[in-house]
Design a protein around this motif. Structure first.
Motif, PDB file in Angstrom:
ATOM      1  N   GLY A  46       3.569  -1.425 -34.034  1.00  0.00           N
ATOM      2  CA  GLY A  46       3.858  -2.864 -33.817  1.00  0.00           C
ATOM      3  C   GLY A  46       4.930  -2.938 -32.555  1.00  0.00           C
ATOM      4  N   THR A  47       5.336  -1.906 -31.983  1.00  0.00           N
ATOM      5  CA  THR A  47       6.332  -1.871 -30.869  1.00  0.00           C
ATOM      6  C   THR A  47       5.688  -1.260 -29.404  1.00  0.00           C
ATOM      7  N   LEU A  48       6.095  -1.540 -28.515  1.00  0.00           N
ATOM      8  CA  LEU A  48       5.423  -0.973 -27.358  1.00  0.00           C
ATOM      9  C   LEU A  48       6.752  -0.119 -26.786  1.00  0.00           C
ATOM     10  N   TYR A  49       6.356   1.231 -26.105  1.00  0.00           N
ATOM     11  CA  TYR A  49       7.637   1.859 -25.628  1.00  0.00           C
ATOM     12  C   TYR A  49       7.300   2.403 -24.329  1.00  0.00           C
ATOM     13  N   ILE A  50       7.984   2.025 -23.528  1.00  0.00           N
ATOM     14  CA  ILE A  50       7.821   2.054 -21.982  1.00  0.00           C
ATOM     15  C   ILE A  50       8.747   3.081 -21.307  1.00  0.00           C
ATOM     16  N   GLY A  51       8.186   4.055 -20.579  1.00  0.00           N
ATOM     17  CA  GLY A  51       8.745   5.227 -20.049  1.00  0.00           C
ATOM     18  C   GLY A  51       8.780   5.185 -18.312  1.00  0.00           C
ATOM     19  N   LEU A  52       9.911   5.147 -17.797  1.00  0.00           N
ATOM     20  CA  LEU A  52       9.963   5.218 -16.195  1.00  0.00           C
ATOM     21  C   LEU A  52      10.692   6.650 -15.668  1.00  0.00           C
ATOM     22  N   THR A  53       9.803   7.242 -14.836  1.00  0.00           N
ATOM     23  CA  THR A  53      10.445   8.524 -14.151  1.00  0.00           C
ATOM     24  C   THR A  53       9.900   8.372 -12.837  1.00  0.00           C
ATOM     25  N   ASP A  54      10.861   9.431 -12.096  1.00  0.00           N
ATOM     26  CA  ASP A  54      10.582   9.228 -10.411  1.00  0.00           C
ATOM     27  C   ASP A  54       9.761  10.463 -10.056  1.00  0.00           C
TER      28      ASP A  54
ATOM     29  N   LYS B 239      12.202  -3.944 -10.337  1.00  0.00           N
ATOM     30  CA  LYS B 239      12.530  -3.771  -8.854  1.00  0.00           C
ATOM     31  C   LYS B 239      13.479  -2.400  -8.934  1.00  0.00           C
ATOM     32  N   PRO B 240      13.004  -1.224  -8.906  1.00  0.00           N
ATOM     33  CA  PRO B 240      14.001   0.045  -8.832  1.00  0.00           C
ATOM     34  C   PRO B 240      14.614  -0.144  -7.476  1.00  0.00           C
ATOM     35  N   LYS B 241      15.859   0.215  -7.444  1.00  0.00           N
ATOM     36  CA  LYS B 241      16.659   0.556  -6.438  1.00  0.00           C
ATOM     37  C   LYS B 241      16.378   1.559  -5.522  1.00  0.00           C
ATOM     38  N   ASP B 242      16.241   1.588  -4.517  1.00  0.00           N
ATOM     39  CA  ASP B 242      16.091   2.713  -3.333  1.00  0.00           C
ATOM     40  C   ASP B 242      14.850   3.430  -3.684  1.00  0.00           C
ATOM     41  N   LEU B 243      13.588   2.926  -4.347  1.00  0.00           N
ATOM     42  CA  LEU B 243      12.613   3.292  -4.678  1.00  0.00           C
ATOM     43  C   LEU B 243      11.303   2.627  -4.310  1.00  0.00           C
TER      44      LEU B 243
ATOM     45  N   GLN C 111       0.824  -1.298  -0.006  1.00  0.00           N
ATOM     46  CA  GLN C 111      -0.023   0.192  -0.017  1.00  0.00           C
ATOM     47  C   GLN C 111       0.769   0.970   0.220  1.00  0.00           C
ATOM     48  N   GLN C 112       2.330   1.230   0.047  1.00  0.00           N
ATOM     49  CA  GLN C 112       2.995   2.220  -0.098  1.00  0.00           C
ATOM     50  C   GLN C 112       2.876   3.056  -1.281  1.00  0.00           C
ATOM     51  N   VAL C 113       3.009   4.340  -1.419  1.00  0.00           N
ATOM     52  CA  VAL C 113       2.662   5.313  -2.485  1.00  0.00           C
ATOM     53  C   VAL C 113       4.036   4.834  -3.743  1.00  0.00           C
ATOM     54  N   SER C 114       3.570   4.471  -4.791  1.00  0.00           N
ATOM     55  CA  SER C 114       4.859   4.281  -5.699  1.00  0.00           C
ATOM     56  C   SER C 114       5.516   5.503  -5.896  1.00  0.00           C
ATOM     57  N   GLU C 115       6.863   5.457  -5.908  1.00  0.00           N
ATOM     58  CA  GLU C 115       7.770   6.550  -6.322  1.00  0.00           C
ATOM     59  C   GLU C 115       8.030   6.509  -7.815  1.00  0.00           C
ATOM     60  N   VAL C 116       7.635   5.526  -8.468  1.00  0.00           N
ATOM     61  CA  VAL C 116       7.843   5.481 -10.046  1.00  0.00           C
ATOM     62  C   VAL C 116       6.575   5.467 -10.854  1.00  0.00           C
ATOM     63  N   LYS C 117       6.678   6.302 -11.679  1.00  0.00           N
ATOM     64  CA  LYS C 117       5.476   6.601 -12.954  1.00  0.00           C
ATOM     65  C   LYS C 117       5.978   5.776 -14.114  1.00  0.00           C
ATOM     66  N   SER C 118       4.981   5.018 -14.536  1.00  0.00           N
ATOM     67  CA  SER C 118       5.181   4.366 -15.836  1.00  0.00           C
ATOM     68  C   SER C 118       4.266   4.941 -16.890  1.00  0.00           C
ATOM     69  N   THR C 119       4.692   4.983 -18.237  1.00  0.00           N
ATOM     70  CA  THR C 119       3.794   5.227 -19.206  1.00  0.00           C
ATOM     71  C   THR C 119       4.158   4.128 -20.199  1.00  0.00           C
ATOM     72  N   VAL C 120       3.106   3.796 -21.160  1.00  0.00           N
ATOM     73  CA  VAL C 120       3.215   2.751 -22.162  1.00  0.00           C
ATOM     74  C   VAL C 120       2.411   3.404 -23.306  1.00  0.00           C
ATOM     75  N   GLU C 121       3.278   3.291 -24.606  1.00  0.00           N
ATOM     76  CA  GLU C 121       2.778   3.874 -25.884  1.00  0.00           C
ATOM     77  C   GLU C 121       2.922   2.539 -26.905  1.00  0.00           C
ATOM     78  N   TYR C 122       2.070   2.448 -27.690  1.00  0.00           N
ATOM     79  CA  TYR C 122       2.030   1.527 -28.818  1.00  0.00           C
ATOM     80  C   TYR C 122       1.981   2.178 -30.075  1.00  0.00           C
ATOM     81  N   LYS C 123       3.312   1.836 -30.948  1.00  0.00           N
ATOM     82  CA  LYS C 123       3.054   2.322 -32.331  1.00  0.00           C
ATOM     83  C   LYS C 123       3.769   1.539 -33.285  1.00  0.00           C
TER      84      LYS C 123
END
Length: 274
Positions: free
Chosen positions: A73-81, A141-145, A59-71
């Motif tokens: 035939g390819t999936l593009y994933i972004g990770l930000t803090d 598994k992000p380190k320290d986040l 239940q901890q608040v996630s410190e990583v935001k993820s985005t996913v786009e499809y274009k």
């Protein structure tokens, strides 16, 4: 004179005795009050400690935001803090930096792939998908986040995004044959809030090959595609998986096993009772 002196002495003794008794009673009351206060403080501290001990890390608040786009035939994933900076420091988990699970909105199509790093906080993977709405689960598994896997809606094609209740029919028999391999799942129970064991065996008695550091992988979603669980075998020598269903309801299970370098995925729909 003697009579008067005797009376005075008796009176003095009475006064001294009364004062001593009052002092004793007052001291006992004060001690009792102090003891009750100490007990109350100890109970409060214990309650607070118990509450802290029962906090669910999921239940901890996630410190990583993820985005996913499809274009194309390819999936593009972004990770930000939380500061909108790229997240690059990931731990290897079962031989991969990222396990990427994507399912169709009706939970009929299922894919487990492993995107490769394509820049700061960026990953990508080629995966042809039919037009429609999907939900992606980025298992890292992000380190320290702090991080909690949450569904990310992915739109493929020009279809209008929509959300509906997934109609799943629970099964009562848990034996399936796919690609010539018959698998049987034997649960010891399906009761919410209690540890359960899912035992898998193959009709021909064969044992799966090691796949991503384990003899198999099990992914579980609730019927709404919101609650995500990724389970590995309890040991390196058998195909028993231990997990817990937090709430009653209908769930979809995908069990993945590898034979001769090919991964076979077995889907099951189950009902978990209260």
């Amino acid at each position: 004179m003697k009579k008067w002196l005797l009376s005075a002495i008796v009176y003095l003794l009475i006064v001294i005795g009364g004062y001593a008794a009052w002092k004793s009673i007052s001291g006992e009351d004060a001690a009792s009050e102090q003891g009750e206060h100490s007990q109350q403080h100890a109970a409060t501290a214990a309650d607070e400690h118990a509450h802290e001990g029962h906090d669910d890390p999921q239940q901890q608040v996630s410190e990583v935001k993820s985005t996913v786009e499809y274009k194309d035939g390819t999936l593009y994933i972004g990770l930000t803090d939380s500061a909108n900076q790229p997240v690059n420091d990931l731990e290897i988990n079962h031989e991969k930096l990222m396990h990427f699970i994507i399912v169709s909105e009706d939970l009929q199509q299922y894919y487990h792939v492993h995107p490769t790093k394509a820049g700061d906080g960026k990953f990508e993977v080629a995966l042809p998908l039919q037009e429609g709405t999907y939900k992606a689960f980025i298992d890292i598994k992000p380190k320290d986040l702090n991080y909690q896997v949450e569904p990310v809606v992915v739109q493929v094609g020009d279809a209008v995004e929509h959300h509906h209740e997934t109609a799943l029919t629970p099964e009562t028999q848990f034996a399936k044959t796919i690609a010539g391999k018959t698998l049987t799942m034997e649960p010891d129970s399906f009761k919410a809030g209690e540890p359960i064991t899912l035992s898998f065996s193959f009709a021909d008695g064969t044992v799966p090959e090691p796949y991503l550091g384990a003899l198999g992988h099990v992914v579980i979603l609730d019927e709404h595609g919101e609650t995500y669980v990724h389970v590995h075998p309890a040991s390196q020598t058998d195909t028993k998986f231990e997990t817990t269903f937090a709430k009653p309801g209908v769930y979809k299970i995908w069990a993945e096993f590898q034979f001769q370098g090919k991964v076979i995925t077995y889907p099951f729909t189950v009902k978990v009772d209260s």
